[in-house]
Design an enzyme around this catalytic site. Structure first.
Site, short mmCIF file in Angstrom:
data_model
loop_
_atom_site.label_atom_id
_atom_site.label_comp_id
_atom_site.label_asym_id
_atom_site.label_seq_id
_atom_site.Cartn_x
_atom_site.Cartn_y
_atom_site.Cartn_z
N VAL A 45 1.68 4.69 6.11
CA VAL A 45 0.28 4.96 6.41
C VAL A 45 0.09 6.47 6.28
O VAL A 45 0.74 7.25 6.99
CB VAL A 45 -0.12 4.48 7.82
CG1 VAL A 45 -1.64 4.48 7.96
CG2 VAL A 45 0.44 3.09 8.10
N ILE A 46 -0.76 6.85 5.35
CA ILE A 46 -0.94 8.28 5.06
C ILE A 46 -2.38 8.67 5.40
O ILE A 46 -3.34 8.00 4.97
CB ILE A 46 -0.61 8.58 3.58
CG1 ILE A 46 0.86 8.19 3.30
CG2 ILE A 46 -0.83 10.07 3.27
CD1 ILE A 46 1.31 8.34 1.86
N HIS B 210 -9.77 5.80 9.56
CA HIS B 210 -9.07 4.56 9.20
C HIS B 210 -7.58 4.66 9.53
O HIS B 210 -6.97 3.71 10.04
CB HIS B 210 -9.27 4.31 7.70
CG HIS B 210 -8.86 2.94 7.25
ND1 HIS B 210 -9.49 1.79 7.69
CD2 HIS B 210 -7.90 2.53 6.40
CE1 HIS B 210 -8.92 0.75 7.11
NE2 HIS B 210 -7.94 1.17 6.34
N PHE C 53 -1.35 -2.90 7.92
CA PHE C 53 -2.12 -3.68 8.90
C PHE C 53 -1.66 -5.14 8.92
O PHE C 53 -1.75 -5.82 9.96
CB PHE C 53 -3.61 -3.60 8.56
CG PHE C 53 -4.51 -4.18 9.60
CD1 PHE C 53 -4.79 -3.47 10.77
CD2 PHE C 53 -5.09 -5.44 9.43
CE1 PHE C 53 -5.62 -4.01 11.74
CE2 PHE C 53 -5.92 -5.99 10.39
CZ PHE C 53 -6.19 -5.27 11.56
N GLU C 54 -1.17 -5.63 7.79
CA GLU C 54 -0.76 -7.04 7.67
C GLU C 54 0.68 -7.28 8.17
O GLU C 54 1.10 -8.44 8.28
CB GLU C 54 -0.86 -7.49 6.21
CG GLU C 54 -2.27 -7.81 5.72
CD GLU C 54 -3.17 -6.59 5.59
OE1 GLU C 54 -2.69 -5.54 5.13
OE2 GLU C 54 -4.35 -6.68 5.98
N PHE D 171 11.71 -0.14 13.18
CA PHE D 171 10.37 0.37 12.87
C PHE D 171 10.46 1.42 11.77
O PHE D 171 10.78 2.58 12.03
CB PHE D 171 9.75 0.95 14.14
CG PHE D 171 8.34 1.41 13.98
CD1 PHE D 171 7.31 0.49 13.85
CD2 PHE D 171 8.02 2.76 13.95
CE1 PHE D 171 5.98 0.91 13.70
CE2 PHE D 171 6.71 3.19 13.80
CZ PHE D 171 5.69 2.26 13.67
N PHE E 225 0.86 -1.19 0.00
CA PHE E 225 0.00 0.00 0.00
C PHE E 225 0.90 1.24 0.00
O PHE E 225 1.86 1.32 0.77
CB PHE E 225 -0.87 -0.01 1.26
CG PHE E 225 -2.15 0.75 1.14
CD1 PHE E 225 -3.36 0.09 0.97
CD2 PHE E 225 -2.16 2.14 1.22
CE1 PHE E 225 -4.56 0.80 0.88
CE2 PHE E 225 -3.34 2.86 1.12
CZ PHE E 225 -4.55 2.19 0.95
N ARG F 195 10.44 11.59 3.89
CA ARG F 195 11.05 10.59 4.79
C ARG F 195 11.47 9.33 4.04
O ARG F 195 11.85 8.34 4.66
CB ARG F 195 10.06 10.27 5.91
CG ARG F 195 9.97 11.40 6.92
CD ARG F 195 8.68 11.43 7.69
NE ARG F 195 8.65 12.57 8.60
CZ ARG F 195 8.43 13.85 8.24
NH1 ARG F 195 8.20 14.15 6.97
NH2 ARG F 195 8.45 14.82 9.12
#
Ligand code: INI
Length: 155
Positions: free
Chosen positions: A82-83, A89, A58-59, A114, A23, A128
């Site tokens: 994750v944007i 969500h 999420f996975e 991480f 994603f 980033r």
């Protein structure tokens, strides 16, 4: 005299697993490039790296847990982007991936770098995912290496 323990970024011989989500791949592909650059420029070896691709951030924790449980890796590196969108969500995915990775670290006592970005917009994410020090994948990979080398001196 006080004993002082410090890690180093020597990745020679380390078996590293990388979990990267698809994603927002235009960002995560850059994070992966950064992570590989960090590892290879510090003595990491191709044959010691395993890259697992998952659909979204999420996975990531499930695969990280499985890899950690296998005992085959000295450390893992998790990469995702994750944007923030228009709905809550973002908060749920960010929270789940962050907590999930934290749980895997503590449960399996393995360093996990991480490298999951949680940003307000695409621009922040791209900033980033640049080169070397401005790439969170690079930073996460070297953090994982440093942690392996710190822990080896404690045990
Ligand atoms: N997954 C991401 O990795 N980044 C995102 O920004 C994102 N947003 O915004 O929705 C996202 N969602 C998908 C999620 O990670 C799961 O793949 C999906 O819910 C299926 O389980």
């Amino acid at each position: 005299m006080a004993k002082s323990i410090e890690g180093n970024f020597d990745a020679r011989g380390l078996k590293i697993g990388i979990v990267v989500s698809r994603f927002n791949q235009f960002v995560t592909a850059k994070l992966l490039e950064g992570a590989l650059d960090g590892l290879m420029s510090h003595g990491g070896e191709d044959d010691n790296l395993t890259i697992v691709r998952v659909p979204g951030a999420f996975e990531i924790p499930l695969v990280a847990e499985r890899m950690a449980a296998s005992g085959k890796y000295d450390a893992l590196v998790c990469l995702g982007a994750v944007i923030r969108g228009d709905t809550p969500h973002f908060e749920y995915v960010s929270d789940a991936v962050t907590r999930g990775i934290g749980r895997a670290i503590r449960k399996h006592q393995i360093p996990i770098g991480f490298g999951v970005l949680t940003t307000n917009d695409v621009q922040q994410a791209m900033e980033r995912a640049g080169s070397k020090d401005s790439n969170k994948g690079y930073e996460a990979a070297l953090t994982a290496v440093e942690m392996v080398n710190v822990i080896r001196q404690i045990l």
